[in-house]
Write an enzyme that holds these catalytic residues in place. Sequence first.
Site, PDB file in Angstrom:
ATOM      1  N   SER A   1     -19.013  51.458 -44.680  1.00 47.61           N
ATOM      2  CA  SER A   1     -19.099  52.340 -43.523  1.00 47.61           C
ATOM      3  C   SER A   1     -18.579  53.740 -43.890  1.00 47.61           C
ATOM      4  O   SER A   1     -19.161  54.398 -44.761  1.00 47.61           O
ATOM      5  CB  SER A   1     -18.337  51.709 -42.357  1.00 47.61           C
ATOM      6  OG  SER A   1     -18.712  52.307 -41.141  1.00 47.61           O
TER       7      SER A   1
ATOM      8  N   ASP B   1     -26.809  44.746 -37.596  1.00 44.42           N
ATOM      9  CA  ASP B   1     -25.760  45.750 -37.415  1.00 44.42           C
ATOM     10  C   ASP B   1     -25.810  46.333 -36.003  1.00 44.42           C
ATOM     11  O   ASP B   1     -26.826  46.876 -35.576  1.00 44.42           O
ATOM     12  CB  ASP B   1     -25.930  46.860 -38.449  1.00 44.42           C
ATOM     13  CG  ASP B   1     -24.663  47.669 -38.655  1.00 44.42           C
ATOM     14  OD1 ASP B   1     -23.943  47.900 -37.673  1.00 44.42           O
ATOM     15  OD2 ASP B   1     -24.403  48.071 -39.810  1.00 44.42           O
TER      16      ASP B   1
ATOM     17  N   HIS C   1     -22.268  44.308 -39.017  1.00 48.38           N
ATOM     18  CA  HIS C   1     -21.741  45.528 -39.631  1.00 48.38           C
ATOM     19  C   HIS C   1     -20.602  45.222 -40.609  1.00 48.38           C
ATOM     20  O   HIS C   1     -20.501  45.833 -41.668  1.00 48.38           O
ATOM     21  CB  HIS C   1     -21.246  46.493 -38.537  1.00 48.38           C
ATOM     22  CG  HIS C   1     -20.798  47.813 -39.069  1.00 48.38           C
ATOM     23  ND1 HIS C   1     -21.672  48.778 -39.520  1.00 48.38           N
ATOM     24  CD2 HIS C   1     -19.553  48.341 -39.240  1.00 48.38           C
ATOM     25  CE1 HIS C   1     -21.003  49.839 -39.932  1.00 48.38           C
ATOM     26  NE2 HIS C   1     -19.712  49.603 -39.773  1.00 48.38           N
TER      27      HIS C   1
END
Length: 512
Positions: free
Chosen positions: A75, A200, A228
Site C-alpha cells: 500500500s 480489494d 487489500h
Amino acid sequence: MGDPGSPALFCLHGFAANAQVWRPLAESLAGRMCVYAVDLPGCGESPAQEDLSLEALIEALLAVAPPSALWVGWSLGGMLALQAAQQAGPARVRSVVSVAASLKFVASPDWPHGVPPAVFEGFVAGTDDAPALLRRFAALELMGDPALRRHLKWLQQEAQQPQPTTGTLRQELAWLAALDLRATAPGLEQPVLHLLSGQDAVLPVACAAALRRCCPSQRVEVLPQACHASPLTEPAALAQAIATLARPRAAALQASVARAFSRAATVYEERALLQRRLAQRLLARLPTAAESVDAVLDLGCGTGYCLPALQQAYPAARVTGLDLAPGMLAQARLQHGERYEWVCAAAEQMPLPDASVDLVFSSLAIQWCESFPAVLAEVHRVLRPGGRFIVNTLAEGTLQEIAAAWAHVDDREHVHRFPPEAQMRAEVSATQWQMEWSECFDEVDAHPDVRRLVDSIKGVGAHHMRQARAGLGGRRALQAWMQALEAYRTPAGLPARYRVLALGLRKKPQAA
C-alpha cells in the site's frame, strides 16, 4: 530473518500499520531470503518525526536498507518503494514488488483508479478519533477475507500496536496524497512487479489494467481471491511471487527457451509430428458452446498450427496467438498473415487485461515455464468467470529411456526434469479451478538411429538433452550412451517417450 547469505528483502508496511505485518511473509519464505522490515516514523517502535518530507523519508529509508536489496512495499509502502527506486537507482534498490499499491492513491479526473476524494477526506477527518479510524480501516483492508475475524484480531493486536497517533496518521495520509508516480515509475530501470488483489475494498482492482497501460515493461499480477491486506492473508502467494522476481534465473530461462524455439522456427512444421498429433487430440476436447466464446487465446502458439482449428470451432471469436519466441511468431505471421492477433510474451506475464478471454488453449508449451503454479495464476487472471483452460504438458517419465541410458554412463542430469503428474494435480487442486476432465498417457515416437532421435527433439526447439561436453572423455561418454540406449530399442526403433498430462480446467463462475 533468514540466512545472511540469502538475497536481502527490505519491507515497508502500509498506512496505520507496522513492521509486524510482514511476519507471515517471513515465515512463508522460510529462510530463503533475509527479511528486513522497518517501522515508518511514528509506527511500531519508531519515534514520530513531525513534518518529515517525502524526500527526507526516502533518504532515511535508504540509509537503513541493505545495499542492493529487493524492496517490497504494501500500500503506502509500495509507493515509497517505487519512489526510492527512482530516487536511488538500481545500485541501491535492485528490484521492487509493490503490493496492493497504485501510482496515485487519490483518484482524479485523469486517474480514476484510486480512492475517491470524498472517501480520502473521510479518512483525514477520522484522524480526530484515531482508535475509531484504525478499527474502520482494518475492517476495510480485510473485507472479503474468509478468515476476517481471526486476521482482524491479529492485525489490531500485532500490526497496529502501539496505535499510531493522530499526528502520525495525518502525516501518512499527507504522503499518500502527495505521491504521484505516473511520470517516473514507467521509466524505472529495475525489474518491477505490481501485485494487486482481486477483492480489494481500498484500491479498485481496475488499477491493474491502468498499470499495464502505464508501465508496459513491468509485471502486473492479480491475486483473484485476495483482499487489500494480502501480506497478512496471502503470504504464501506473495512469497512465491517475490522468489520468482528475486531469481534472475527465471529471466535467463525465458531468454534461453525463446532463442531455442526461434532457431527451430523454420523447420518446426516439418519436424513437429508428435506435437501435431497431441495438438489434434487436445483440439478434440474443446468445449462446444461456441455462442459463449468471444475471445480465444492459443498460449504457446508456435507457428500457429492450431489457430485455424480454433477459429473454425469458434467462428465469431477473436483468436490470439501468444508465444515467447519472436522467431516462432514471425513464422506464424508468414503463414497466417494478420487474420489473427499476435502477442510476444511469457505465459507467466501476459500483457492482457483481467477477465478478457473466454478460452485458453495450450498444447505442449507450458512445460518450458519455470513455475506451473505461476502459469495457472496468470491464466486464471485473464480468463472471465466460467472461462476454460484446455492444456496439455509433459510430466515425469518423459524421455525416461534416454535418461536411463545416460545413467549407465555417469551421474549427471542429461534430460530435462519434468514435474510428477501427482504434483501438478495437487497444484491445480490448491487453486480456484474446477477440474472438468483429465488424462495422463504416454506417447512414444520411434526412430531408426540416434541421430534422427536427437534431431526429432532438438529440431523443434525442445532441448530436453544436455549432452556430455567435448573433451575429458566426452566422445567416449557419448559412445557409451549410444551403446546403452540400444538396450531399449524395440522392433519399431529407438523410443522417445513423452508422458502427457492433459487437463480441462474451468474458472469458477461468479456467485449469483
